[in-house]
Design a protein around this motif. Structure first.
Motif, mmCIF file in Angstrom:
data_model
loop_
_atom_site.group_PDB
_atom_site.id
_atom_site.type_symbol
_atom_site.label_atom_id
_atom_site.label_comp_id
_atom_site.label_asym_id
_atom_site.label_seq_id
_atom_site.Cartn_x
_atom_site.Cartn_y
_atom_site.Cartn_z
ATOM 1 N N SER A 15 52.349 73.789 11.803
ATOM 2 C CA SER A 15 52.978 75.006 11.300
ATOM 3 C C SER A 15 54.311 75.269 11.983
ATOM 4 O O SER A 15 54.553 74.832 13.111
ATOM 5 C CB SER A 15 52.049 76.213 11.471
ATOM 6 O OG SER A 15 51.785 76.466 12.835
ATOM 7 N N VAL A 16 55.156 76.004 11.275
ATOM 8 C CA VAL A 16 56.500 76.350 11.747
ATOM 9 C C VAL A 16 56.729 77.822 11.419
ATOM 10 O O VAL A 16 56.286 78.317 10.377
ATOM 11 C CB VAL A 16 57.576 75.488 11.048
ATOM 12 C CG1 VAL A 16 58.980 75.929 11.460
ATOM 13 C CG2 VAL A 16 57.368 74.012 11.369
ATOM 14 N N ALA A 17 57.400 78.536 12.308
ATOM 15 C CA ALA A 17 57.705 79.950 12.066
ATOM 16 C C ALA A 17 59.089 80.286 12.609
ATOM 17 O O ALA A 17 59.608 79.606 13.502
ATOM 18 C CB ALA A 17 56.649 80.850 12.697
ATOM 19 N N LEU A 18 59.638 81.345 12.083
ATOM 20 C CA LEU A 18 60.954 81.827 12.494
ATOM 21 C C LEU A 18 60.842 83.315 12.792
ATOM 22 O O LEU A 18 60.359 84.090 11.949
ATOM 23 C CB LEU A 18 61.970 81.579 11.381
ATOM 24 C CG LEU A 18 63.452 81.526 11.741
ATOM 25 C CD1 LEU A 18 63.745 80.363 12.684
ATOM 26 C CD2 LEU A 18 64.297 81.407 10.474
ATOM 27 N N HIS A 19 61.243 83.704 14.001
ATOM 28 C CA HIS A 19 61.196 85.110 14.411
ATOM 29 C C HIS A 19 62.580 85.589 14.836
ATOM 30 O O HIS A 19 63.347 84.823 15.439
ATOM 31 C CB HIS A 19 60.248 85.308 15.599
ATOM 32 C CG HIS A 19 58.803 85.136 15.273
ATOM 33 N ND1 HIS A 19 58.217 83.890 15.114
ATOM 34 C CD2 HIS A 19 57.801 86.051 15.089
ATOM 35 C CE1 HIS A 19 56.922 84.049 14.846
ATOM 36 N NE2 HIS A 19 56.652 85.344 14.830
ATOM 37 N N ALA A 20 62.863 86.851 14.551
ATOM 38 C CA ALA A 20 64.084 87.499 15.034
ATOM 39 C C ALA A 20 63.667 88.664 15.917
ATOM 40 O O ALA A 20 63.028 89.611 15.440
ATOM 41 C CB ALA A 20 64.937 87.992 13.870
ATOM 42 N N ASP A 21 63.981 88.572 17.207
ATOM 43 C CA ASP A 21 63.576 89.600 18.172
ATOM 44 C C ASP A 21 62.086 89.904 18.072
ATOM 45 O O ASP A 21 61.645 91.062 18.132
ATOM 46 C CB ASP A 21 64.384 90.887 17.965
ATOM 47 C CG ASP A 21 65.854 90.717 18.331
ATOM 48 O OD1 ASP A 21 66.187 89.730 19.009
ATOM 49 O OD2 ASP A 21 66.658 91.565 17.921
ATOM 50 N N GLY A 22 61.287 88.853 17.889
ATOM 51 C CA GLY A 22 59.846 88.994 17.856
ATOM 52 C C GLY A 22 59.251 89.356 16.508
ATOM 53 O O GLY A 22 58.027 89.394 16.352
ATOM 54 N N THR A 23 60.093 89.605 15.511
ATOM 55 C CA THR A 23 59.613 89.942 14.169
ATOM 56 C C THR A 23 59.620 88.704 13.282
ATOM 57 O O THR A 23 60.632 88.000 13.204
ATOM 58 C CB THR A 23 60.501 91.023 13.527
ATOM 59 O OG1 THR A 23 60.456 92.207 14.339
ATOM 60 C CG2 THR A 23 60.022 91.366 12.125
ATOM 61 N N LEU A 24 58.497 88.450 12.623
ATOM 62 C CA LEU A 24 58.381 87.257 11.791
ATOM 63 C C LEU A 24 59.299 87.344 10.576
ATOM 64 O O LEU A 24 59.261 88.306 9.813
ATOM 65 C CB LEU A 24 56.932 87.090 11.330
ATOM 66 C CG LEU A 24 56.634 85.862 10.461
ATOM 67 C CD1 LEU A 24 56.844 84.575 11.247
ATOM 68 C CD2 LEU A 24 55.203 85.941 9.916
ATOM 69 N N LEU A 25 60.123 86.300 10.403
ATOM 70 C CA LEU A 25 61.004 86.201 9.236
ATOM 71 C C LEU A 25 60.401 85.314 8.162
ATOM 72 O O LEU A 25 60.489 85.622 6.972
ATOM 73 C CB LEU A 25 62.370 85.644 9.648
ATOM 74 C CG LEU A 25 63.203 86.438 10.656
ATOM 75 C CD1 LEU A 25 64.511 85.702 10.951
ATOM 76 C CD2 LEU A 25 63.481 87.846 10.132
ATOM 77 N N ILE A 92 61.333 76.684 24.849
ATOM 78 C CA ILE A 92 60.273 77.545 25.379
ATOM 79 C C ILE A 92 58.930 76.894 25.093
ATOM 80 O O ILE A 92 58.631 76.559 23.942
ATOM 81 C CB ILE A 92 60.308 78.946 24.729
ATOM 82 C CG1 ILE A 92 61.685 79.580 24.890
ATOM 83 C CG2 ILE A 92 59.229 79.846 25.333
ATOM 84 C CD1 ILE A 92 61.883 80.815 24.034
ATOM 85 N N GLY A 93 58.126 76.688 26.109
ATOM 86 C CA GLY A 93 56.793 76.122 25.936
ATOM 87 C C GLY A 93 55.736 77.212 25.922
ATOM 88 O O GLY A 93 55.777 78.131 26.757
ATOM 89 N N VAL A 94 54.800 77.123 24.989
ATOM 90 C CA VAL A 94 53.714 78.105 24.877
ATOM 91 C C VAL A 94 52.384 77.359 24.839
ATOM 92 O O VAL A 94 52.202 76.443 24.027
ATOM 93 C CB VAL A 94 53.864 78.966 23.608
ATOM 94 C CG1 VAL A 94 52.648 79.881 23.429
ATOM 95 C CG2 VAL A 94 55.143 79.796 23.663
ATOM 96 N N GLY A 95 51.453 77.729 25.697
ATOM 97 C CA GLY A 95 50.154 77.067 25.754
ATOM 98 C C GLY A 95 49.368 77.200 24.455
ATOM 99 O O GLY A 95 49.304 78.287 23.874
ATOM 100 N N GLY A 192 55.510 81.994 18.242
ATOM 101 C CA GLY A 192 56.769 82.721 18.212
ATOM 102 C C GLY A 192 56.704 84.067 18.907
ATOM 103 O O GLY A 192 57.647 84.476 19.602
ATOM 104 N N LYS A 193 55.574 84.781 18.730
ATOM 105 C CA LYS A 193 55.414 86.080 19.392
ATOM 106 C C LYS A 193 55.387 85.910 20.913
ATOM 107 O O LYS A 193 56.030 86.671 21.652
ATOM 108 C CB LYS A 193 54.127 86.748 18.919
ATOM 109 C CG LYS A 193 54.135 87.157 17.457
ATOM 110 C CD LYS A 193 52.777 87.703 17.036
ATOM 111 C CE LYS A 193 52.742 88.020 15.549
ATOM 112 N NZ LYS A 193 51.399 88.480 15.106
ATOM 113 N N LEU A 194 54.617 84.929 21.389
ATOM 114 C CA LEU A 194 54.529 84.695 22.822
ATOM 115 C C LEU A 194 55.847 84.145 23.375
ATOM 116 O O LEU A 194 56.238 84.454 24.502
ATOM 117 C CB LEU A 194 53.382 83.731 23.122
ATOM 118 C CG LEU A 194 51.986 84.249 22.746
ATOM 119 C CD1 LEU A 194 50.929 83.184 23.023
ATOM 120 C CD2 LEU A 194 51.656 85.510 23.531
ATOM 121 N N ALA A 195 56.529 83.327 22.571
ATOM 122 C CA ALA A 195 57.813 82.763 22.996
ATOM 123 C C ALA A 195 58.863 83.858 23.174
ATOM 124 O O ALA A 195 59.688 83.803 24.088
ATOM 125 C CB ALA A 195 58.292 81.734 21.982
#
Length: 236
Positions: A15-25, A92-95, A192-195
């Motif tokens: 999966s792939v996601a795009l966030h702007a200031d933590g908000t999912l785009l 940014i790495g996220v577990g 993305g949220k954790l990143a």
């Protein structure tokens, strides 16, 4: 505005996601086994187009750092690092278990301990215990599951098991305080949220030295015919 592209490839789900200031785009996902190499770049293009964002607008790239599928993690990490090098932006790495726990959190109505599980083949899983607020209770470990697994935690109260490693454990862990949640996967949405939280704390990785957290050595199996031939050569 900080725009973060996130990649999750630690399991069979890509999966792939795009966030702007933590908000999912935008986000995109495929559940096809062994599709990461062929689909990851396609999914990246999809989310950029959906959000009308260009590569040049990215502030960082986040990637699942493991543990999980060796091949999946390699593909995700090499793609993320390549983008970061090309665009001169941080990584940014996220577990993967953190991401999985946050994905299951909204379903934890019992306020149970959380036990994300990623399949590590046979009766082994990558797992960790966290409390209902995602605080660390136990270490990340590769654990072979039997009837006594998590006995101490289960005697103390409810434990919620989930992830693609949990289904095979349901028939083994049968304590009254063991609860299982189906169809929960680590996703790029949660990465993305954790990143975003890490990005605000300057929690970025060294591009040169960053490697996925495999937890255990990758084992390359030798085909049986090759093993037989090797033994024959030894006796000649």
């Amino acid at each position: 505005m900080s725009i973060i592209l996130s990649l999750e490839t630690s399991t069979h789900v890509c999966s792939v996601a795009l966030h702007a200031d933590g908000t999912l785009l935008a986000s995109a996902v495929t559940y096809r086994e062994q599709s990461h190499a062929s689909k990851l770049a396609v999914l990246i293009d999809q989310v950029l187009q959906l959000a009308d964002v260009t590569m040049a607008q990215l502030s960082a790239v986040a990637v699942s750092s493991g543990p999980g599928s060796y091949t999946g993690l390699r593909i995700g990490t090499s793609t993320a690092k390549g983008l970061c090098y090309a665009l001169n932006i941080p990584l940014i790495g996220v577990g993967a278990l953190d991401s999985l726990a946050w994905a299951a959190g909204p379903f934890n109505t019992l306020q149970a301990l959380l036990c994300p599980m990623i399949d590590a083949r046979r009766m082994e899983v990558y797992c960790q215990l966290l409390d209902a607020q995602y605080g660390i209770v136990g270490p990340v470990e590769a654990k072979v599951i039997d009837t006594e697994s998590f006995r101490e935690a289960l005697e103390a109260g409810p434990v919620l098991f989930f992830g693609n490693g949990a289904a095979k454990c349901q028939g083994v862990i049968q304590h009254k305080n063991a609860f299982f949640l189906a169809d929960v996967h680590p996703t790029a949405d949660t990465v993305g949220k954790l990143a975003w939280e890490k990005f605000q704390r300057n929690g970025t990785e060294d591009l040169v030295t960053f490697e996925p957290f495999y937890l255990k050595e990758f084992m390359i199996k030798t085909p049986v015919k090759q093993e037989v031939a090797a033994e024959a050569n030894k006796t000649v």
